[in-house]
Design a protein around this motif. Structure first.
Motif, short mmCIF file in Angstrom:
data_model
loop_
_atom_site.label_atom_id
_atom_site.label_comp_id
_atom_site.label_asym_id
_atom_site.label_seq_id
_atom_site.Cartn_x
_atom_site.Cartn_y
_atom_site.Cartn_z
N LEU A 1 13.29 30.02 9.19
CA LEU A 1 12.90 30.53 7.88
C LEU A 1 12.36 29.46 6.92
N PRO A 2 12.93 28.26 6.84
CA PRO A 2 12.38 27.28 5.90
C PRO A 2 10.94 26.85 6.22
N THR A 3 10.59 26.77 7.51
CA THR A 3 9.24 26.33 7.87
C THR A 3 8.34 27.46 8.32
N GLY A 4 8.90 28.60 8.69
CA GLY A 4 8.11 29.74 9.16
C GLY A 4 7.61 29.59 10.58
N THR A 5 8.07 28.61 11.32
CA THR A 5 7.63 28.42 12.70
C THR A 5 8.55 29.20 13.64
N ARG A 6 8.00 29.53 14.78
CA ARG A 6 8.75 30.31 15.77
C ARG A 6 9.17 29.43 16.93
N GLN A 7 10.37 29.72 17.45
CA GLN A 7 10.91 28.97 18.57
C GLN A 7 11.43 29.96 19.60
N ALA B 1 0.85 -1.19 0.00
CA ALA B 1 0.00 0.00 0.00
C ALA B 1 0.89 1.24 0.00
N PRO B 2 0.54 2.25 -0.79
CA PRO B 2 1.37 3.45 -0.80
C PRO B 2 1.33 4.12 0.56
N MET B 3 2.47 4.63 0.96
CA MET B 3 2.58 5.28 2.26
C MET B 3 1.93 6.65 2.19
N ALA B 4 1.23 6.98 3.23
CA ALA B 4 0.64 8.32 3.30
C ALA B 4 1.76 9.32 3.48
N ALA B 5 1.54 10.50 2.97
CA ALA B 5 2.56 11.54 3.08
C ALA B 5 2.79 11.84 4.56
N ALA B 6 4.06 11.89 4.93
CA ALA B 6 4.40 12.17 6.31
C ALA B 6 4.00 13.60 6.65
N PRO B 7 3.53 13.81 7.85
CA PRO B 7 3.19 15.18 8.22
C PRO B 7 4.45 16.03 8.19
N PRO B 8 4.33 17.28 7.84
CA PRO B 8 5.52 18.12 7.75
C PRO B 8 6.22 18.19 9.11
N ALA B 9 7.48 17.98 9.07
CA ALA B 9 8.25 18.00 10.31
C ALA B 9 8.41 19.44 10.78
N GLY B 10 8.40 19.60 12.06
CA GLY B 10 8.61 20.93 12.63
C GLY B 10 10.07 21.32 12.48
N PRO B 11 10.39 22.47 12.94
CA PRO B 11 11.78 22.90 12.82
C PRO B 11 12.67 22.06 13.73
N PRO B 12 13.92 21.94 13.37
CA PRO B 12 14.84 21.20 14.25
C PRO B 12 15.06 21.98 15.54
N ALA B 13 15.60 21.29 16.51
CA ALA B 13 15.91 21.95 17.78
C ALA B 13 16.91 23.08 17.51
N LEU B 14 16.83 24.10 18.32
CA LEU B 14 17.74 25.24 18.13
C LEU B 14 19.19 24.77 18.28
N PRO B 15 20.04 25.09 17.32
CA PRO B 15 21.42 24.63 17.39
C PRO B 15 22.33 25.55 18.20
N PHE B 16 21.76 26.58 18.80
CA PHE B 16 22.57 27.59 19.49
C PHE B 16 22.56 27.36 21.00
N GLN B 17 23.65 27.79 21.63
CA GLN B 17 23.75 27.76 23.09
C GLN B 17 24.01 29.18 23.58
N PHE B 18 23.39 29.51 24.67
CA PHE B 18 23.58 30.83 25.27
C PHE B 18 24.99 30.95 25.83
N VAL B 19 25.68 32.05 25.47
CA VAL B 19 27.02 32.27 25.98
C VAL B 19 27.03 33.48 26.91
N GLY B 20 26.37 34.55 26.50
CA GLY B 20 26.33 35.76 27.33
C GLY B 20 25.45 36.81 26.69
N GLN B 21 25.26 37.94 27.43
CA GLN B 21 24.45 39.02 26.89
C GLN B 21 25.06 40.35 27.27
N PHE B 22 24.69 41.39 26.50
CA PHE B 22 25.24 42.71 26.70
C PHE B 22 24.18 43.72 26.30
#
Length: 174
Positions: free
Chosen positions: A159-165, A94-115
């Motif tokens: 930007l590719p998915t338009g979702t906010r994190q 049976a043909p596979m149903a289209a996978a639901p669109p994946a959300g954005p990946p986890a944020l690849p950034f780590q907090f270092v400091g602020q100014f």
């Protein structure tokens, strides 16, 4: 050239000539084997002293199959499929149903400091060995846009998915 070098070259060239002669020299048995049909090459000759067809031990007929005595032939651990199962057509998949669109990946950034620079808050982020500065409206690595930088969090748009994190920020030390 000294005597040792001449002897060494003589031995090497003799070995090369011998190798080439063995490779290219026609062998009488190879010509005859090529003219015999492939089934006759692997089957043992039947003579009057051969045992009757029903008296051979089990599996004796497999000894003369092509590749049976080849130590380098690929072999598997599973038994061969029965002829009926192998001849049956495979069940339609049976043909596979289209996978639901994946959300954005986890944020690849780590907090270092602020100014805080006047009225603008800058946040320093790390990604591996790379250091990035996040401020309002900044696009990071052509993938994430910094929507807003607050005292307690940074809001990114993937930007590719338009979702906010949202990345929470630690409380500043005063």
């Amino acid at each position: 050239m000294d005597k040792r070098a001449r002897i060494r070259w003589f031995v090497l060239l003799s070995a090369l000539a011998g190798t080439l002669a063995v490779v290219y020299w026609p062998v009488e048995g190879a010509v005859q084997a090529a003219s015999v049909p492939s089934t006759a090459r692997h089957a043992p000759p039947r003579t009057a002293s051969s045992p009757a067809a029903g008296t051979e031990p089990a599996g004796a007929d497999r000894l003369w199959e092509p590749g049976a005595n080849d130590p380098f032939a690929s072999r598997g651990w599973q038994a061969a499929l029965p002829a009926v199962a192998a001849a049956a057509a495979p069940a339609p998949v049976a043909p596979m149903a289209a996978a639901p669109p994946a959300g954005p990946p986890a944020l690849p950034f780590q907090f270092v400091g602020q100014f805080k620079d006047g009225d603008q808050q800058l946040v320093y982020l790390g990604r591996g060995e790379q250091m990035l500065v996040a401020k309002n409206g900044e696009v990071l690595e052509q993938t994430y846009k910094v929507v807003s930088v607050g005292q307690t969090q940074i809001e990114f748009e993937h930007l590719p998915t338009g979702t906010r994190q949202i990345m929470p920020l630690p409380a500043p030390d005063h």
